[in-house]
Design an enzyme around this catalytic site. Structure first.
Site, PDB file in Angstrom:
ATOM      1  N   ARG A  46       0.370  -1.268  -0.015  1.00 45.12           N
ATOM      2  CA  ARG A  46      -0.003  -0.086   0.031  1.00 45.12           C
ATOM      3  C   ARG A  46       0.892   0.965  -0.039  1.00 45.12           C
ATOM      4  NH1 ARG A  46      -1.092   1.621   4.335  1.00 45.12           N
ATOM      5  NH2 ARG A  46      -2.099  -0.695   5.248  1.00 45.12           N
ATOM      6  N   TYR A  98     -17.436  16.621 -14.071  1.00 43.75           N
ATOM      7  CA  TYR A  98     -17.153  15.586 -14.283  1.00 43.75           C
ATOM      8  C   TYR A  98     -18.629  15.427 -13.154  1.00 43.75           C
ATOM      9  CZ  TYR A  98     -16.460   9.893 -14.107  1.00 43.75           C
ATOM     10  OH  TYR A  98     -16.757   9.180 -13.719  1.00 43.75           O
ATOM     11  N   ASP A 170      -8.062  18.747 -13.617  1.00 48.48           N
ATOM     12  CA  ASP A 170      -8.023  17.882 -13.824  1.00 48.48           C
ATOM     13  C   ASP A 170      -8.104  17.307 -15.635  1.00 48.48           C
ATOM     14  OD1 ASP A 170      -9.871  15.774 -15.361  1.00 48.48           O
ATOM     15  OD2 ASP A 170     -11.595  15.313 -13.781  1.00 48.48           O
ATOM     16  N   LYS A 195      -8.880   7.049 -18.737  1.00 47.94           N
ATOM     17  CA  LYS A 195      -9.079   7.058 -20.134  1.00 47.94           C
ATOM     18  C   LYS A 195      -7.777   7.622 -20.655  1.00 47.94           C
ATOM     19  CE  LYS A 195     -12.725   7.719 -17.831  1.00 47.94           C
ATOM     20  NZ  LYS A 195     -12.879   9.106 -16.625  1.00 47.94           N
TER      21      LYS A 195
HETATM   22  C1  LIG Z   1     -13.607   9.840 -15.667  1.00 48.52           C
HETATM   23  C2  LIG Z   1     -13.428  11.111 -14.879  1.00 48.52           C
HETATM   24  C3  LIG Z   1     -12.876  11.033 -13.567  1.00 48.52           C
HETATM   25  C4  LIG Z   1     -12.920  10.174 -12.278  1.00 48.52           C
HETATM   26  O1  LIG Z   1     -12.201   8.810 -13.178  1.00 48.52           O
HETATM   27  P1  LIG Z   1     -12.460   7.402 -12.648  1.00 48.52           P
HETATM   28  O2  LIG Z   1     -11.148   6.644 -13.011  1.00 48.52           O
HETATM   29  O3  LIG Z   1     -13.144   7.355 -13.206  1.00 48.52           O
HETATM   30  O4  LIG Z   1     -12.784   7.091 -11.381  1.00 48.52           O
HETATM   31  C5  LIG Z   1     -12.627  12.423 -13.838  1.00 48.52           C
HETATM   32  N1  LIG Z   1     -13.361  13.562 -14.621  1.00 48.52           N
HETATM   33  C6  LIG Z   1     -12.451  13.232 -15.688  1.00 48.52           C
HETATM   34  C7  LIG Z   1     -12.570  14.400 -16.421  1.00 48.52           C
HETATM   35  C8  LIG Z   1     -13.537  12.135 -16.126  1.00 48.52           C
HETATM   36  O5  LIG Z   1     -13.456  12.463 -17.470  1.00 48.52           O
END
Ligand SMILES: *Cc1c(COP(=O)(O)O)cnc(C)c1O
Length: 381
Positions: A46, A98, A170, A195
């Site tokens: 961890r 998001y 983000d 992503k």
């Molecule tokens: C998918 C996404 C998240 C969340 O991420 P996870 O890996 O699904 O927890 C946060 N911000 C954006 C812009 C996203 O597309």
């Protein structure tokens, strides 16, 4: 090193015990110590794992940052950022956000006494009215989902510095290939690694990148103390994905441009949202802060019928109807009924998120086939 070279080499070095050129999957929870406290830098997975260390260094290098910190999901990463703060503290966030981040902020952290203001960030100076002595951070997404608005990160960083706030970005939609917020003055960059970084729709993961040593050590403390860490196999898959990030992004951008132009000229399409168009309201900002314009596109249909939008999405043979984005395969989504269904219709429509809006994550297939898929699906309405 330039981006493509970093994508392949940064953070990874041949395994010293075997010469293996690829970082092994260290599928272990614990590490043997020679004598109490005398170990090889690894005690428990961890806290540290060598596969994760390599990935964290790789992602940090791609963002021109000093410290990379990985989590078991994007939301796990955001969770640790908010845990930097205390009850009574306030955070200003983009209103075009998001959905999962909005849910985490409002349904979880508001219960713990952290206050959020969701505001439009077209002009940073408008944020002044929300700043008081309790304000600690500004949270930004750019490009936004699904309206593809662009927020000027340099202007935002000037604003947060003036007021002594942290700026967190983000960067999921852009990926580190298109945009590096730390270079523009941000303090924290966050990715849903799920992503573009992973890129193959086979991993869920998150990451933070920061330059400041003290901020990094607080986030690393939270990573270990709260425990939302990714497993070594997932870290390996993302290390593998990153090696082609620049190649994939080049094709995502090329295909995005082709598809955006195709849709713009299609008689059944009302409006196309893509920052590469010169008439996009934030085109000049996008041009300044992004290397290229990416493969995320939203569009609406003439007549704005929900049934038409459904028919188009049901008729696709290549664009798969699915949540998520940033994978090699093309996906389509319907924000009004999927990702943004929890936002009241009137609120959605105020920002242009109407019932016929379809969001595309354009993949790296041959553009000609993608165009044919769109032509066929649009011919059904
Ligand atoms: C998918 C996404 C998240 C969340 O991420 P996870 O890996 O699904 O927890 C946060 N911000 C954006 C812009 C996203 O597309």
């Amino acid at each position: 090193m330039k981006f493509g070279t970093k994508a392949i080499h940064a953070g990874v070095s041949p395994d010293p015990s075997t010469g293996a050129i690829m970082t092994p999957i260290f599928q272990t929870s614990t590490y043997v110590q020679k004598s109490p406290g005398d170990h090889y830098g690894y005690e428990y997975s961890r806290t540290h794992n060598p596969t994760r260390t390599a990935l964290q260094q790789s992602i940090a290098a791609l963002e021109n940052g000093k410290h990379g910190i990985c989590f078991s999901s994007g939301l796990g990463a955001i969770d640790s950022v908010v845990k930097l703060f205390n009850p009574g503290d306030e955070i200003i966030s983009t209103n075009d956000l998001y959905g999962g981040t909005y849910r985490l902020f409002t349904k979880v952290f508001e219960r713990y006494g952290i206050k959020f203001h969701f505001v439009s960030m077209a002009d940073p100076e408008q944020l002044s009215t929300y700043v008081n002595e309790k304000t600690k951070m500004v949270w930004v997404e750019t490009p936004t989902n699904p309206m593809m608005n662009i927020i000027d990160l340099e202007a935002m960083a000037a604003f947060t510095k003036k007021h002594g706030l942290l700026l967190a970005v983000d960067n999921t939609f852009a990926s580190p290939y298109l945009q590096n917020p730390l270079d523009l003055g941000a303090d924290i960059v966050m990715h849903s690694v799920t992503k573009y970084l992973g890129g193959h729709s086979d991993v869920v993961m998150g990451a933070l990148v920061v330059n400041d040593d003290e901020l990094a050590s607080r986030l690393v403390f939270l990573q270990n103390a709260c425990g939302a860490t990714p497993g070594p196999q997932d870290c390996f898959l993302v290390l593998r994905g990153i090696k082609t990030l620049h190649l994939r992004m080049e094709r995502h951008c090329q295909n995005g441009k082709t598809i955006a132009a195709y849709l713009k000229n299609h008689p059944k399409v009302e409006k196309v949202y893509w920052p590469g168009f010169e008439d996009h309201p934030n085109h000049l900002v996008a041009k300044r802060q992004m290397r290229d314009f990416g493969g995320m596109i939203s569009f609406t249909l003439k007549g704005n019928s929900l049934d038409d939008a459904k028919k188009v999405m049901e008729s696709f043979e290549l664009f798969a109807l699915a949540e998520s984005l940033g994978g090699v395969e093309s996906l389509c989504g319907h924000p009004a009924t999927m990702t943004h269904a929890s936002i009241p219709k009137a609120e959605r429509e105020k920002v242009g998120l109407v019932d016929s809006l379809i969001r595309l994550s354009v993949g790296v297939e041959d553009a000609e086939d993608l165009k044919n898929d769109l032509a066929n699906a649009l011919s059904k309405i």
